[in-house]
Design a protein around this motif. Sequence first.
Motif, PDB file in Angstrom:
ATOM      1  N   LYS A  16      -3.823  15.512 -10.701  1.00  0.00           N
ATOM      2  CA  LYS A  16      -4.162  16.882 -11.085  1.00  0.00           C
ATOM      3  C   LYS A  16      -3.131  17.423 -12.055  1.00  0.00           C
ATOM      4  N   THR A  17      -3.586  18.307 -12.941  1.00  0.00           N
ATOM      5  CA  THR A  17      -2.690  19.036 -13.828  1.00  0.00           C
ATOM      6  C   THR A  17      -3.186  20.465 -13.914  1.00  0.00           C
ATOM      7  N   HIS A  18      -2.277  21.393 -13.648  1.00  0.00           N
ATOM      8  CA  HIS A  18      -2.616  22.819 -13.608  1.00  0.00           C
ATOM      9  C   HIS A  18      -3.759  23.089 -12.632  1.00  0.00           C
ATOM     10  N   GLY A  19      -3.763  22.359 -11.513  1.00  0.00           N
ATOM     11  CA  GLY A  19      -4.773  22.554 -10.486  1.00  0.00           C
ATOM     12  C   GLY A  19      -6.113  21.933 -10.782  1.00  0.00           C
ATOM     13  N   ARG A  20      -6.243  21.222 -11.894  1.00  0.00           N
ATOM     14  CA  ARG A  20      -7.527  20.620 -12.271  1.00  0.00           C
ATOM     15  C   ARG A  20      -7.423  19.095 -12.178  1.00  0.00           C
ATOM     16  N   ALA A  21      -8.415  18.470 -11.524  1.00  0.00           N
ATOM     17  CA  ALA A  21      -8.428  17.010 -11.388  1.00  0.00           C
ATOM     18  C   ALA A  21      -8.705  16.369 -12.740  1.00  0.00           C
ATOM     19  N   VAL A  22      -7.834  15.461 -13.144  1.00  0.00           N
ATOM     20  CA  VAL A  22      -7.985  14.787 -14.437  1.00  0.00           C
ATOM     21  C   VAL A  22      -8.197  13.292 -14.283  1.00  0.00           C
ATOM     22  N   GLY A  23      -8.218  12.796 -13.055  1.00  0.00           N
ATOM     23  CA  GLY A  23      -8.425  11.364 -12.838  1.00  0.00           C
ATOM     24  C   GLY A  23      -7.889  10.955 -11.483  1.00  0.00           C
ATOM     25  N   VAL A  24      -7.751   9.658 -11.275  1.00  0.00           N
ATOM     26  CA  VAL A  24      -7.223   9.127 -10.019  1.00  0.00           C
ATOM     27  C   VAL A  24      -6.167   8.077 -10.329  1.00  0.00           C
ATOM     28  N   VAL A  25      -5.259   7.887  -9.386  1.00  0.00           N
ATOM     29  CA  VAL A  25      -4.221   6.871  -9.491  1.00  0.00           C
ATOM     30  C   VAL A  25      -4.352   5.931  -8.298  1.00  0.00           C
ATOM     31  N   LEU A  26      -4.466   4.642  -8.583  1.00  0.00           N
ATOM     32  CA  LEU A  26      -4.534   3.617  -7.547  1.00  0.00           C
ATOM     33  C   LEU A  26      -3.215   2.862  -7.527  1.00  0.00           C
ATOM     34  N   THR A  27      -2.623   2.726  -6.344  1.00  0.00           N
ATOM     35  CA  THR A  27      -1.441   1.882  -6.193  1.00  0.00           C
ATOM     36  C   THR A  27      -1.840   0.655  -5.394  1.00  0.00           C
ATOM     37  N   LEU A  28      -1.390  -0.507  -5.842  1.00  0.00           N
ATOM     38  CA  LEU A  28      -1.820  -1.782  -5.266  1.00  0.00           C
ATOM     39  C   LEU A  28      -0.611  -2.568  -4.797  1.00  0.00           C
ATOM     40  N   ARG A  29      -0.730  -3.161  -3.612  1.00  0.00           N
ATOM     41  CA  ARG A  29       0.295  -4.060  -3.091  1.00  0.00           C
ATOM     42  C   ARG A  29      -0.354  -5.375  -2.695  1.00  0.00           C
ATOM     43  N   ASP A  30       0.308  -6.461  -3.008  1.00  0.00           N
ATOM     44  CA  ASP A  30      -0.232  -7.789  -2.714  1.00  0.00           C
ATOM     45  C   ASP A  30      -0.034  -8.092  -1.237  1.00  0.00           C
ATOM     46  N   ARG A  31      -1.113  -8.352  -0.549  1.00  0.00           N
ATOM     47  CA  ARG A  31      -1.047  -8.688   0.871  1.00  0.00           C
ATOM     48  C   ARG A  31      -1.723 -10.023   1.165  1.00  0.00           C
ATOM     49  N   THR A  32      -1.878 -10.873   0.157  1.00  0.00           N
ATOM     50  CA  THR A  32      -2.523 -12.174   0.389  1.00  0.00           C
ATOM     51  C   THR A  32      -1.703 -13.016   1.352  1.00  0.00           C
ATOM     52  N   GLU A  33      -0.398 -13.185   1.027  1.00  0.00           N
ATOM     53  CA  GLU A  33       0.449 -13.998   1.890  1.00  0.00           C
ATOM     54  C   GLU A  33       0.655 -13.327   3.235  1.00  0.00           C
ATOM     55  N   LEU A  34       0.818 -11.990   3.238  1.00  0.00           N
ATOM     56  CA  LEU A  34       0.993 -11.285   4.492  1.00  0.00           C
ATOM     57  C   LEU A  34      -0.245 -11.405   5.367  1.00  0.00           C
ATOM     58  N   HIS A  35      -1.420 -11.348   4.726  1.00  0.00           N
ATOM     59  CA  HIS A  35      -2.666 -11.481   5.486  1.00  0.00           C
ATOM     60  C   HIS A  35      -2.725 -12.833   6.186  1.00  0.00           C
ATOM     61  N   ASP A  36      -2.383 -13.900   5.444  1.00  0.00           N
ATOM     62  CA  ASP A  36      -2.391 -15.233   6.046  1.00  0.00           C
ATOM     63  C   ASP A  36      -1.355 -15.331   7.156  1.00  0.00           C
ATOM     64  N   ALA A  37      -0.176 -14.717   6.900  1.00  0.00           N
ATOM     65  CA  ALA A  37       0.874 -14.769   7.914  1.00  0.00           C
ATOM     66  C   ALA A  37       0.463 -14.038   9.184  1.00  0.00           C
ATOM     67  N   LEU A  38      -0.232 -12.901   9.018  1.00  0.00           N
ATOM     68  CA  LEU A  38      -0.674 -12.144  10.185  1.00  0.00           C
ATOM     69  C   LEU A  38      -1.718 -12.912  10.981  1.00  0.00           C
ATOM     70  N   ARG A  39      -2.578 -13.610  10.256  1.00  0.00           N
ATOM     71  CA  ARG A  39      -3.569 -14.440  10.967  1.00  0.00           C
ATOM     72  C   ARG A  39      -2.856 -15.529  11.772  1.00  0.00           C
ATOM     73  N   GLU A  40      -1.857 -16.154  11.153  1.00  0.00           N
ATOM     74  CA  GLU A  40      -1.112 -17.179  11.870  1.00  0.00           C
ATOM     75  C   GLU A  40      -0.356 -16.564  13.047  1.00  0.00           C
ATOM     76  N   LEU A  41       0.153 -15.335  12.850  1.00  0.00           N
ATOM     77  CA  LEU A  41       0.881 -14.674  13.921  1.00  0.00           C
ATOM     78  C   LEU A  41      -0.032 -14.402  15.107  1.00  0.00           C
ATOM     79  N   ASP A  42      -1.268 -13.956  14.815  1.00  0.00           N
ATOM     80  CA  ASP A  42      -2.222 -13.753  15.903  1.00  0.00           C
ATOM     81  C   ASP A  42      -2.456 -15.046  16.671  1.00  0.00           C
ATOM     82  N   GLY A  43      -2.613 -16.151  15.877  1.00  0.00           N
ATOM     83  CA  GLY A  43      -2.825 -17.454  16.527  1.00  0.00           C
ATOM     84  C   GLY A  43      -1.619 -17.874  17.351  1.00  0.00           C
ATOM     85  N   GLN A  44      -0.407 -17.642  16.803  1.00  0.00           N
ATOM     86  CA  GLN A  44       0.794 -18.033  17.543  1.00  0.00           C
ATOM     87  C   GLN A  44       0.959 -17.210  18.806  1.00  0.00           C
TER      88      GLN A  44
END
Length: 523
Positions: free
Chosen positions: A294-322
Amino acid sequence: MFRRSVSFAALLLALQVVIVLMTTCAAGLLAAKLQSDRIREAYKDRMLSVAESVAKLPTVIEAFDSRDPSAIIQPLAELIRKASNVTYVVVTDRHGVRYAHPDPKRIGEHVSTDPSAALSGEVFVGTETGTLGTSLRAKVPVRAPDGRIMGMASVGILESQLSADLAEDLPELIGWLAAAALVGVLGAALITQHVRRRTFRLEPAEIAQLLETRDAMLHGVREGVVAVDDQEKLALVNDEAMRLLGLVDDPSGRPAAEVLDDGLLDLARDEDDVADRLVLAGERVLVANRMTAKTHGRAVGVVLTLRDRTELHDALRELDGQRTVTEVLRAQAHEFSNHLHVIGGLLDLDRSADAVAYIERVGGAGSVTADIIDGANADPALAALLLAKSSTAHERGVELRLDPDSSVDIRAGDDALTVLGNLVDNAVDAVEMGGIVRVLVRSSAGGVRVVVDDDGPGVAESQRGRIFDLGVSSKDAHGAHGRGIGLALVSRVVTRRSGRVAITDSELGGASFDVWLPETGNR
């Protein structure tokens, strides 16, 4: 040093004032030139009209046949000169001798300029220098009733008079130009103030420094940042976002629909801010956040923030199995102690045959391990994966079988391991304790085929068209990771390899997933 001492506002105002003044001066010169031309054209028309009138006056024509033409023509020419406000009215005979002139002393003399054009029957309009000075004049022939040329009539006005008429108009013109210049300068001052407000009163060097700092920060952070404007075009994609999205060239300015995957595009189009949503970008598992810009109270777009969780996802699956394996091992420790007590008791009772039979009955998992190693001996990674999945399934009370028709002639590759691991995990989750999961793997030079069957509840016909969509799952969410990602990842791998995947009913009673990955030369 001068440039550093002059502020941006002063420099901008000075440049605008110079432009306004230069434009005003140029417009003034052009207006003066146009006014001069207009005055000249007006006098040309007047002189030509007066000369033609004089040449056609019956009194003038009749006077040519009298004994003293100048006595008649001179008073008449002077009257016309004064009435028409011209410098002179001159009438000559066909030899160029004057019959009328403002200076009576010049009467009877030959004209000082060439009269040949008018005496030959032509009309002349132009500037010449005569006895009275440089003047703009018109010369027309005087014709007798029968058409013969008897003389000429010449009417002129001095150039100094033209300049004087122009000088009379200049003050008004200069006044208007000065007013226009003043309005331009005031406008320049207002524009300068507006620009200063829009730039938060920062100097160009400060703006450049802020831009460089912003770029350095955005492209230096470890999280991907994607900005989408209100026209759904990409306004900013930093280096980490380009890496996560698999982009080579900066896509800024392109429509978001051409660059972002469906999951990210839907997130950008969401009306509410979202925190930590799992999405797939290609074959990467990302955690995405959405914030409205927003600028001056008016929406002008969106901001997406991205974090890589591919390895973490696999690790969490393995953690569940362990975790599952750890819990089962704790139970097995007690069970193993009981087995030892039983065996010890049978030996104390001198019933060794019964002890051997008991040992064979409770420890018969070695055949499964041998089948797996024999079936996947051409690919150690595949064998290790199957052994790990077999152990995990066994601890959860599920039997993992390797189809005897399996044949691994060459290594299956990482894509096949990804597909197999996700399909086996999905099947083990689907069946209940005591269930069966069967795996068929065929790896050859043409590609890899993976078939996973189970005796679980299966997949309804209505769900088979969307089971591979991100976030779609028939299981409850549990553990540390989200559901609905494994099969979506399988679909991405199959699509990239130009393969195929089919869901049918299994002979075991549950679902059967049949995947074909053709050889691409890049495993």
